[in-house]
Enzyme design. Structure first.
Site, short mmCIF file in Angstrom:
data_model
loop_
_atom_site.label_atom_id
_atom_site.label_comp_id
_atom_site.label_asym_id
_atom_site.label_seq_id
_atom_site.Cartn_x
_atom_site.Cartn_y
_atom_site.Cartn_z
N ALA A 14 0.83 -1.21 0.00
CA ALA A 14 0.00 0.00 0.00
C ALA A 14 0.86 1.26 0.00
O ALA A 14 0.59 2.22 -0.73
CB ALA A 14 -0.94 0.00 1.20
N ASP A 32 12.57 -5.74 3.06
CA ASP A 32 12.86 -6.92 3.87
C ASP A 32 11.55 -7.55 4.34
O ASP A 32 11.15 -7.41 5.50
CB ASP A 32 13.74 -6.53 5.06
N CYS A 72 14.12 -14.12 3.58
CA CYS A 72 14.43 -15.02 4.68
C CYS A 72 13.71 -16.36 4.47
O CYS A 72 13.48 -17.10 5.41
CB CYS A 72 14.07 -14.41 6.03
#
Length: 129
Positions: A14, A32, A72
């Site tokens: 957004a 990230d 990750c």
């Protein structure tokens, strides 16, 4: 110096869509996201999410600016798809990226060779033109 730097905590999609609509761009963007591919069976859909997020991020980086993008997700890192996904995002947006640095976990996050699944962190520092 609040005139030169700002930190924002908001839904990334957004926020970036809003920034694009306002023609806002930055010298440096750090992307990230949370783990999007916890298992190999969701790797394809996660690749699409990473591609979409990176495409948005590339549109809010000034030409010649920097994007640090991270994953990750072990399935993404170990598959070797992350860089291809980033390149796909660049193609989608008509931008070109140059890898300045590729890295994984820092030395405070060692990987046991007997447990290769522990190697799940990856990040790229890119120049976006």
């Amino acid at each position: 110096d609040t005139q030169r730097i700002s930190f924002v905590k908001e839904d990334a999609t957004a926020f970036m869509k809003g920034a694009i609509s306002r023609n806002e761009v930055w010298d440096l963007v750090i992307l990230d996201p949370p783990k999007l591919a916890p298992r190999k069976k969701v790797l394809q859909s996660a690749s699409g999410m990473y591609r979409s997020l990176n495409a948005l991020a590339m549109q809010v980086v000034k030409p010649g600016g920097l994007l640090m993008t991270c994953s990750c997700s072990g399935a993404m890192t170990q598959s070797g798809l992350f860089l291809r996904t980033i390149q796909g995002a660049a193609s989608m947006t008509g931008r070109k990226v140059t890898v300045l640095r590729q890295a994984g976990a820092a030395c405070d996050h060692p990987v046991d060779p007997a447990y290769p699944e522990g190697q799940y962190l990856s990040n790229y520092l890119l120049r976006v033109t």
